[in-house]
Write a protein that holds these residues in place. Structure first.
Motif, short mmCIF file in Angstrom:
data_model
loop_
_atom_site.label_atom_id
_atom_site.label_comp_id
_atom_site.label_asym_id
_atom_site.label_seq_id
_atom_site.Cartn_x
_atom_site.Cartn_y
_atom_site.Cartn_z
N ARG A 79 -8.50 1.89 9.84
CA ARG A 79 -8.07 0.92 8.83
C ARG A 79 -9.28 0.27 8.16
N GLU B 73 -15.37 -7.22 2.92
CA GLU B 73 -15.31 -7.80 1.58
C GLU B 73 -16.65 -8.43 1.19
N ARG C 256 0.82 -1.21 0.00
CA ARG C 256 0.00 0.00 0.00
C ARG C 256 0.85 1.26 0.00
N PRO D 278 -12.35 -7.42 8.52
CA PRO D 278 -12.01 -7.28 7.09
C PRO D 278 -12.77 -8.25 6.19
N GLN E 295 -10.39 0.56 4.23
CA GLN E 295 -10.69 -0.62 3.40
C GLN E 295 -12.00 -0.42 2.65
N PRO F 257 -4.37 1.10 -2.49
CA PRO F 257 -4.15 -0.30 -2.11
C PRO F 257 -3.31 -1.03 -3.15
N PRO G 299 -3.60 -8.18 6.57
CA PRO G 299 -4.08 -6.81 6.37
C PRO G 299 -3.53 -5.86 7.43
N GLN H 217 -11.40 2.46 -0.07
CA GLN H 217 -10.50 2.09 -1.16
C GLN H 217 -11.22 1.33 -2.25
N TYR I 254 -4.97 -3.82 9.23
CA TYR I 254 -5.81 -3.85 10.43
C TYR I 254 -5.19 -4.75 11.49
N TYR J 155 -10.05 -14.04 4.77
CA TYR J 155 -9.92 -12.71 4.18
C TYR J 155 -9.52 -12.80 2.71
#
Length: 630
Positions: free
Chosen positions: A570, A542, A338, A538, A574, A343, A451, A577, A453, A508
């Motif tokens: 964070r 998604e 990143r 996370p 996500q 990202p 990640p 982004q 996070y 993830y």
């Protein structure tokens, strides 16, 4: 008492005598420059006589590479000699703690009598930066140099030049560039904008030529500045005692260069100059060009070898000078993570003239939105030409989703236009490089597949470096799942199976891969809805993105909204982004403005605010708020 003092002096004198036999080392680093833009590498327009003279008299490296493609991760690897994906320091402006036993390599040179100075940039991308500065340098400041050492003491002095930095060559307004660079050049050093060759991936226009020419003038100013230091060495009768290294910290600060996982991002100009006294230390001779491959990871052990210092076990790079020299294995590994708000996770391997890259975020285009880049007139002009349909196929492809694999021949195709990954004649080369990359990434147990996070939860007492080496990090399962990303619908059943894996990072990567399957996930909506309740946030995000785009828009939106305003920056990053590339975001601009206002009230939401600004800029034309970082 006198006997003790005599013993101490007896120990000290041999050490000092040993130190006097060591070469001085001057290390001249400059910013954001690819070999294409220096005269000794074949550029007929640039004015770089001093750099070119050192290259002609010394050793020019044609296959020198940074470990990454942006400054703070690159400098993290330079100062420590440790890969960013071993420490978790690969995300630009994402400082992480590192173990106490990792320090700046000049600390070991100090132990054997060297006087070490840094003028003045640090930018080591770790929360331990102050400790590194304290341990590595006798002096680190804008006034630091070899001149304060004890008489006869060998020195290692680093100078950093920012005249070629992206702020000068691309980002800052042209009026800043005129004051920072152009006004400091002689008339003979001014390059004609009309004469230079434009990269074929740039839309041709007089305005863009004017911006692109800034690169050449930045190099001219750096060349002038380095000459000032070399002349000081001559005046002080030190030049014949000093080995000079000069190189850029990564590739060119231009669109498709810096921050990009390709040769334009990784490959650097790199020269070494040896005085007559120390020419015997060059295994290549002098006045030569070498194709031996060197990496920034190699510099720490190389300098320690030159200084006669012991090389610590945690330094895995290859010393290429001195008694500890090891021959090149013929390949190097590079990484990009990143950058700012942009990202990315891409890994590359270089073998000779080829560079191979595997990207794990193919839905993000090469010209990905990044505020620091998008301030600049260059990207504004490129985006305008793309919107207006003025670009050819080559020029427009960099605004579209990417392929997952790239293979470029850097000799035949220096601007990296022709992706050979699908060329039947290059399949053997592709497979060889793919296998090498996979072997190295698995062996390294790359921590950046976690990640941020999670990375943010590590501390000085339990670092990412140590977690990476522990049994709790199931990297083989994580990497197997990450490799499914972008592989098509044939791997969809495997991704669905991994969505219920015991390891949260595996889930993830399964979710990232499923999101990129697009509408193909509709038949498996129950699994997506279940993932929206995953204990790992996370994964929830998604899954919510999938629901928002392909299943139940409002149900997905509700969860995305919760995470955007939930106070964990964070997670909010996500969300934003991915939403910045969503075709549905133009209908949610009131939410973007609300989140921007929320971000302005919170210091830790700075990156979220930048993402909101870019979304509004893209869809409404609202200006980006400019900040001069330099």
């Amino acid at each position: 008492m006198m006997k003790t003092l005599a013993c101490l002096l007896g120990l000290f004198i041999p050490i000092l005598t040993f130190a006097q036999d060591r070469p001085n080392i001057l290390w001249l680093t400059f910013e954001d420059t690819s070999p294409h833009f220096l005269g000794c590498y074949g550029n007929p327009w640039v004015h770089s006589p001093n750099f070119d003279r050192l290259a002609q008299e010394g050793v020019r490296f044609d296959r020198a590479y940074s470990t990454g493609a942006v400054c703070s991760p690159s400098r993290s690897a330079l100062i420590t000699g440790v890969r960013t994906y071993a420490m978790g320091t690969g995300c630009h402006r994402g400082p992480q703690p590192i173990p106490d036993f990792i320090t700046g390599f000049p600390a070991y040179m100090r132990e054997v009598g060297y006087y070490t100075t840094n003028n003045k940039k640090t930018d080591y991308n770790t929360t331990d930066a102050k400790r590194i500065v304290r341990e590595a340098w006798d002096e680190s400041s804008g006034k630091a140099g070899w001149w304060n050492r004890a008489e006869g003491q060998p020195f290692f002095s680093v100078f950093n030049f920012n005249s070629t930095h992206q702020s000068r060559t691309m980002t800052n307004p042209y009026s800043f560039f005129e004051k920072q660079v152009l006004e400091k050049l002689d008339e003979s050093e001014i390059i004609s904008e009309a004469e230079i060759d434009m990269p074929p991936f740039y839309f041709e226009s007089p305005e863009l030529r004017k911006e692109y020419a800034r690169i050449y003038h930045g190099v001219s100013l750096f060349d002038q500045q380095m000459d000032t230091l070399i002349k000081r060495l001559e005046r002080e009768h030190l030049l014949e005692e000093t080995i000079i290294f000069s190189f850029a910290d990564h590739g060119e600060g231009m669109a498709r260069g810096k921050t990009h996982a390709n040769g334009l991002g990784y490959r650097v100009p790199f020269i070494m100059w040896f005085p007559e006294k120390y020419k015997h230390l060059s295994p290549w001779g002098t006045g030569v060009v070498t194709e031996e491959m060197v990496s920034f990871e190699d510099l720490a052990p190389t300098l320690l070898s030159l200084a006669g210092a012991e090389i610590p076990e945690h330094l895995k790079g290859r010393p290429f000078l001195g008694e500890a020299r090891v021959d090149s294995e013929g390949w190097l590994v590079h990484s990009v993570d990143r950058t700012g708000t942009s990202p990315e996770l891409a890994r590359s391997v270089t073998m000779g003239k080829y560079v191979y890259t595997r990207t794990f975020m193919p839905d993000v285009p090469e010209h990905r939105w990044q505020k620091y880049h998008d301030y600049g007139r260059t990207l504004q002009l490129l985006r305008k030409a793309h919107r207006e349909g003025l670009m050819n196929e080559v020029q427009s492809r960099y605004f579209e989703p990417r392929e997952i694999e790239y293979l470029y021949d850097l000799e035949a195709d220096p601007w990296e236009i022709h992706n050979l990954a699908n060329d039947p004649q290059h399949q053997a080369q592709l497979e060889r490089m793919r296998k090498r990359l996979n072997t190295e990434v698995l062996a390294a147990r790359d921590i950046h597949f976690v990640p941020e996070y999670v990375l943010d939860q590590f501390s000085d007492s339990a670092t990412a470096y140590e977690f990476r080496e522990s049994g709790d990090y199931d990297f083989p399962a994580i990497y197997l799942t990450a490799q499914l990303v972008g592989q098509g619908q044939g791997v969809l059943p495997m991704q669905l199976a991994q969505l219920t894996h015991r390891d949260s990072i595996v889930r993830y990567w399964a979710a990232i891969g499923l999101r990129q399957q697009g509408a193909a996930i509709v038949a498996d909506s129950a699994a997506i809805y279940q993932a929206m309740e995953d204990p790992f946030a996370p994964v929830q995000i998604e899954a919510a993105l999938m629901a928002f785009h392909y299943l139940d828009e409002e149900r997905g939106w509700k969860l995305l909204h919760e995470h955007a305003f939930g106070g964990q920056h964070r997670l909010a990053v996500q969300v934003m982004q991915m939403l910045q590339y969503s075709p549905k975001i133009p209908h949610r601009l009131d939410f973007v403005r609300e989140l921007l206002a929320f971000s302005n009230e919170r210091k830790d939401y700075f990156s979220v605010g930048q993402l909101c600004e870019m979304i509004l800029h893209e869809h409404t034309g609202e200006p980006l708020i400019y900040k001069d970082f330099w």
